[in-house]
Design an enzyme around this catalytic site. Structure first.
Site, PDB file in Angstrom:
ATOM      1  N   SER A 142       0.840  -1.189   0.000  1.00  0.00           N
ATOM      2  CA  SER A 142       0.000   0.000   0.000  1.00  0.00           C
ATOM      3  C   SER A 142       0.884   1.252   0.000  1.00  0.00           C
ATOM      4  O   SER A 142       1.747   1.415  -0.853  1.00  0.00           O
ATOM      5  CB  SER A 142      -0.953  -0.052   1.198  1.00  0.00           C
ATOM      6  OG  SER A 142      -1.916   0.983   1.148  1.00  0.00           O
ATOM      7  N   ASP A 169       0.507  -4.204  -4.009  1.00  0.00           N
ATOM      8  CA  ASP A 169      -0.620  -3.285  -4.165  1.00  0.00           C
ATOM      9  C   ASP A 169      -0.223  -1.856  -3.768  1.00  0.00           C
ATOM     10  O   ASP A 169      -0.877  -1.235  -2.916  1.00  0.00           O
ATOM     11  CB  ASP A 169      -1.829  -3.765  -3.352  1.00  0.00           C
ATOM     12  CG  ASP A 169      -3.122  -3.684  -4.162  1.00  0.00           C
ATOM     13  OD1 ASP A 169      -3.049  -3.592  -5.402  1.00  0.00           O
ATOM     14  OD2 ASP A 169      -4.216  -3.710  -3.563  1.00  0.00           O
ATOM     15  N   HIS A 245      -7.375  -5.274  -1.300  1.00  0.00           N
ATOM     16  CA  HIS A 245      -6.158  -4.555  -0.945  1.00  0.00           C
ATOM     17  C   HIS A 245      -5.526  -5.023   0.365  1.00  0.00           C
ATOM     18  O   HIS A 245      -4.320  -4.923   0.545  1.00  0.00           O
ATOM     19  CB  HIS A 245      -6.516  -3.059  -0.843  1.00  0.00           C
ATOM     20  CG  HIS A 245      -5.367  -2.152  -0.596  1.00  0.00           C
ATOM     21  ND1 HIS A 245      -4.319  -2.004  -1.498  1.00  0.00           N
ATOM     22  CD2 HIS A 245      -5.077  -1.325   0.449  1.00  0.00           C
ATOM     23  CE1 HIS A 245      -3.459  -1.123  -1.013  1.00  0.00           C
ATOM     24  NE2 HIS A 245      -3.882  -0.706   0.165  1.00  0.00           N
TER      25      HIS A 245
END
Length: 319
Positions: A142, A169, A245
């Site tokens: 992230s 991600d 996610h």
């Protein structure tokens, strides 16, 4: 890009999605603490550190793993132990507990941990475990993925050289034109000047809103697709269909932040398959570019093995 795959290579690739032959142990190193196994002066880490290491004797490559936005490093304990079981020392610093939109301090903190490794890491490992600092990978999830790319692009200096970069991600803000500082994406194809191999792993549901009240956790325009477009060879790209996610986190994430991980993002049915997949491709990539064994990575690419998740996209840029 086609490659042949022997049954041995296929079997090796299958195994990366399962627990490896090494028994991992999970250790903590504190900025104000000293290990009990050392009577010598010790340089403590600049940040609280979660370490997953093989428990048996040997010299092992390292992976520095950076957590996602407002998450705890402990939320990744199952993932980093999976990776460690295949012969890697995984270091997950807690970069912050509260943070605003600017990630500049996170980049500096990640650099500080990197610079500490040669000075103090060995004091916090089992006495028979040796870190191989010449084989060092960098990964982040992230916003931690953005931070990892920024560190690899030398936005903060490090004394050690990274040989492999992994974005899990990765996210560079809220939307195209709404990047958080310092921006990493340039929207110029193959513009990343990185002297290392790169892997980007994306989630198919990351760009989908969980409900009308919340934005997607990995919005189009600043997500995995955009990061991969700016990579140069060698680079590889996997997108897991029908997973979200945060689906690579531990099965149980406690506390208010832990509970929030179940309700802020569009998720898959359960976390284990995505966590096994992420762990497996990280292991395969590290074996390929830190240890010179590409058999597992290419077997996954060529579809010679069954993966824990259905893949939405696979792409490789090879020299």
């Amino acid at each position: 890009m086609a490659s042949t795959c022997s049954p041995t290579a296929a079997a090796t690739a299958t195994s990366v999605f399962e627990t490896g032959k090494h028994i991992p142990v999970l250790l903590r190193a504190e900025p104000d603490g000293c290990p009990t196994n050392s009577s010598l002066p010790v340089v403590p880490p600049p940040l609280q550190l979660l370490i997953a290491t093989p428990s048996d004797a040997g010299e092992f490559p390292l992976l520095l793993f950076l957590h996602g936005y407002l998450l705890y490093n402990s939320f990744y304990s199952q993932l980093i132990q999976h990776i460690s079981s295949h012969g890697f020392i995984v270091l997950a610093p807690q970069l912050y507990t509260v943070a605003g939109p600017d990630s500049s301090e996170e980049i500096k903190s990640a650099a500080a941990i990197t610079n500490w490794l040669s000075k103090g890491l060995h004091h916090f490992l089992p006495p028979h475990v040796r870190p191989n600092l010449s084989k060092l990978g960098l990964a982040g999830h992230s916003r931690g993925g953005k931070t990892a790319f920024a560190l690899a692009m030398r936005k903060s200096s490090t004394s050690l050289k990274f040989s492999a970069l992994i974005g899990i991600d990765p996210v560079d803000g809220m939307d195209k034109g709404k990047q958080t500082p310092p921006p990493v994406l340039t929207y110029v194809p193959h513009s990343f000047d990185l002297d290392m191999a790169v892997m980007v792993v994306g989630s198919g549901l990351g760009e989908v809103k969980r409900n009308p009240l919340f934005p997607p956790c990995a919005p189009k325009g600043v997500n995995h697709e955009d990061f991969f477009k700016e990579c140069r060879e060698p680079a590889c790209y996997f997108v897991a269909k029908d997973y979200g996610h945060l689906d690579m986190l531990d099965d149980e994430t406690n506390g208010i932040r832990g509970k929030a991980t179940y309700c802020l993002c569009k998720n898959g049915n359960c976390r284990k398959p995505m966590r096994r997949f992420v762990g497996g491709v990280v292991i395969a990539f590290m074996k390929a570019y830190l240890e010179g064994d590409k058999s597992s990575l290419f077997s996954i690419r060529d579809g010679h093995v069954s993966t824990p998740v259905e893949l939405q996209n696979v792409d490789f840029l090879l020299v």
